[in-house]
Write a protein that holds these residues in place. Structure first.
Motif, PDB file in Angstrom:
ATOM      1  N   ARG A 250       0.838  -1.214   0.000  1.00  0.00           N
ATOM      2  CA  ARG A 250       0.000   0.000   0.000  1.00  0.00           C
ATOM      3  C   ARG A 250       0.863   1.251   0.000  1.00  0.00           C
ATOM      4  NH1 ARG A 250      -2.955  -3.019   3.826  1.00  0.00           N
ATOM      5  NH2 ARG A 250      -2.098  -1.751   5.527  1.00  0.00           N
ATOM      6  N   ARG A 251       1.905   1.265   0.827  1.00  0.00           N
ATOM      7  CA  ARG A 251       2.769   2.441   0.919  1.00  0.00           C
ATOM      8  C   ARG A 251       3.456   2.725  -0.414  1.00  0.00           C
ATOM      9  NH1 ARG A 251       5.282   3.427   6.197  1.00  0.00           N
ATOM     10  NH2 ARG A 251       3.571   3.597   7.705  1.00  0.00           N
ATOM     11  N   LEU A 252       3.915   1.679  -1.078  1.00  0.00           N
ATOM     12  CA  LEU A 252       4.694   1.851  -2.308  1.00  0.00           C
ATOM     13  C   LEU A 252       3.829   1.768  -3.572  1.00  0.00           C
ATOM     14  CD1 LEU A 252       7.746  -0.376  -1.291  1.00  0.00           C
ATOM     15  CD2 LEU A 252       7.637   2.113  -1.273  1.00  0.00           C
ATOM     16  N   ARG A 253       2.517   1.508  -3.351  1.00  0.00           N
ATOM     17  CA  ARG A 253       1.589   1.385  -4.474  1.00  0.00           C
ATOM     18  C   ARG A 253       2.092   0.357  -5.500  1.00  0.00           C
ATOM     19  NH1 ARG A 253      -0.131   7.730  -5.604  1.00  0.00           N
ATOM     20  NH2 ARG A 253      -0.945   8.115  -3.495  1.00  0.00           N
ATOM     21  N   ALA A 254       2.391  -0.811  -4.957  1.00  0.00           N
ATOM     22  CA  ALA A 254       2.888  -1.908  -5.786  1.00  0.00           C
ATOM     23  C   ALA A 254       2.125  -3.176  -5.427  1.00  0.00           C
ATOM     24  CB  ALA A 254       4.382  -2.112  -5.557  1.00  0.00           C
ATOM     25  N   GLY A 255       2.208  -4.170  -6.294  1.00  0.00           N
ATOM     26  CA  GLY A 255       1.559  -5.438  -6.026  1.00  0.00           C
ATOM     27  C   GLY A 255       2.292  -6.222  -4.946  1.00  0.00           C
ATOM     28  N   GLU A 256       1.526  -7.034  -4.190  1.00  0.00           N
ATOM     29  CA  GLU A 256       2.141  -7.788  -3.101  1.00  0.00           C
ATOM     30  C   GLU A 256       3.178  -8.778  -3.620  1.00  0.00           C
ATOM     31  OE1 GLU A 256      -0.277  -9.514  -0.124  1.00  0.00           O
ATOM     32  OE2 GLU A 256      -1.603  -7.770   0.094  1.00  0.00           O
TER      33      GLU A 256
END
Length: 489
Positions: A250-256
């Protein structure tokens, strides 16, 4: 008026010099004993080591006939009986002094000891390991640094700790430069940046974030998730340590899945680059006793190579009969001290063997089945069995080692307190620690066992143990908590 005379009776225990020496030798480790005996032998001409006699005989073979045919050393196995010579020996005109040989190697094979040494008497020597500083200086001498940069890099290398970090920052480096050098922090930092590219990558870093970033930057730009890993290192190392993948995404706006791959890349880096070149020498332990299975029973024997091969120099003993005055008195005193020392060594060997045999009798289940079968054992029990004081057992089990088919252990390892069981018996702390480790190794990494769950599992096995006791044993084994194990998994 005259003062009245008073008579008082009291008892006082006094340790004789011989007893004090025996106690001191008993508590020494193998290496300390060797050093102590060599120091004593240097000041007493009537004492010598077996290898000294072997060297003398090798020099004299092929030359003129030995002037003193009786010049032999009493080799040093635990003797079958108490036959160390009488303290008041006879000195005849014939030369040598009658003395019963004391052979500390008979408990092992006759061919062990000096007979196993090479004819050339050379011992292999390991080359000194290369230190981190030496490794970096070698690279520095091959790099294209000007003299000014070379000096700064040398001071930086000298300031590194064992992990390869500049733990105290750049100010101490600036202060260590020669007076009038007039270097700025920016100039030093520029040299440090070049130093970080040396092998191992990351040396000269100021902190963990700096170290990891340098290593990531050495990956090719097209390396999958390299840029995401750099972002994590720059700003989200705490979340990475907590293994909070969802929040990181969420913080980095990336996929898990991308965050997971970036975390794997980061964990492949070396957080302590200098540790790989730690120059601390490895210390090897030579066992004092062996425990080996002989049919249906365990047999204990002393390690003959670990026992000192010390004896009397028969040439000097023969001179006592021809000496007069103060010389004769001094030499007789030295002979008496030599005999005391040899008897103390005999007593030390007998005590060590006797205690080791008692330990093996009590802990044969451990030798048969492993740590989970270790019985509770305290010093008092062994002391009562062998007829000695607890302090003697403590001395003889400190820094003395036993080789078994399950490994080499300090004798103190076999002693541990007990915990009650449901059937009225007791289980040793060592056995419980082995069970605890086995439970954790078999746990589900996604749902690791808490200390309370481990305590309940042990109670189901009949061992009454509290949660705080489990926590103490777990910490003693350096096993992380359940939450930390879950994050690491």
């Amino acid at each position: 008026m005259k003062p009245a005379l008073q008579l008082r009776l009291h008892q006082q225990l006094t340790l004789t010099p011989q007893l004090q020496q025996a106690i001191r030798l008993l508590q020494l480790s193998q290496l300390e004993l060797e050093a102590e005996l060599r120091q004593i032998a240097e000041s007493n001409p009537l004492l010598e080591f077996a290898e000294e006699v072997e060297d003398d005989e090798a020099d004299e073979s092929g030359g003129t006939e030995n002037e003193y045919p009786g010049n032999e050393t009493i080799t040093a196995s635990v003797p079958a009986g108490d036959e160390a010579g009488d303290d008041t020996g006879d000195w005849s005109d014939g030369g040598g002094v009658a003395e019963t040989p004391i052979d500390f190697s008979s408990s092992g094979s006759a061919g062990s000891g000096a007979g196993m040494r090479g004819d050339d008497d050379f011992e292999p020597q390991n080359a000194a390991p290369e230190t981190l500083q030496q490794h970096l200086l070698w690279q520095l001498n091959l790099a294209s640094f000007n003299p000014r940069q070379h000096l700064i890099a040398t001071v930086l290398i000298d300031a590194l700790n064992s992990d390869g970090y500049l733990a105290e920052g750049l100010e101490p480096v600036l202060a260590a430069l020669p007076a009038g050098f007039n270097a700025s922090v920016e100039e030093i930092n520029a040299v440090r940046r070049r130093l970080q590219g040396f092998d191992p990558a990351g040396v000269g870093s100021l902190d963990l974030r700096d170290c990891l970033r340098v290593q990531l930057e050495q990956f090719a730009p097209e390396t999958p998730q390299r840029e995401l890993a750099l972002r994590i290192v720059d700003s989200e190392l705490e979340l990475l340590a907590r293994n909070d993948t969802a929040r990181l995404a969420r913080r980095l706006r990336a996929g898990e899945s991308d965050v997971t791959d970036a975390a794997v890349l980061i964990r492949s880096l070396d957080p302590r680059p200098g540790a790989a070149l730690d120059a601390t020498p490895v210390e090897y332990v030579a066992p004092d006793v062996y425990a080996l299975r002989d049919g249906s029973r365990w047999r204990v024997s002393l390690n003959p190579d670990a026992q000192p091969r010390l004896g009397l120099n028969q040439h000097y003993c023969g001179l006592i009969a021809r000496a007069h005055g103060e010389d004769a008195s001094w030499m007789r005193g030295q002979l008496q001290e030599a005999r005391w020392l040899i008897k103390s060594l005999e007593s030390r060997a007998e005590t060590l063997l006797k205690v080791a045999e008692a330990i093996v009798r009590r802990q044969s289940a451990f030798l048969d089945y492993g740590p989970e079968a270790m019985h509770p054992l305290v010093l008092r029990e062994v002391a009562e069995e062998v007829g000695m004081h607890e302090s003697t057992i403590s001395r003889v089990t400190t820094r003395k080692y036993m080789h078994t088919p399950r490994g080499t252990f300090e004798l103190k390892y076999f002693f541990s307190s007990g915990v009650s069981t449901e059937d009225g018996g007791s289980a040793s702390a060592t056995a419980i620690q082995a069970m605890l480790r086995k439970l954790i190794e078999a746990e589900d990494a996604r749902k690791p066992l808490s200390d309370l769950a481990i305590a309940e599992e042990l109670q189901r096995k009949g061992i009454q143990v509290a949660r705080r006791t489990v926590a103490k044993y777990r910490e003693g084994l350096r096993i992380p908590t359940s939450s930390e194990r879950q994050r690491a998994g």
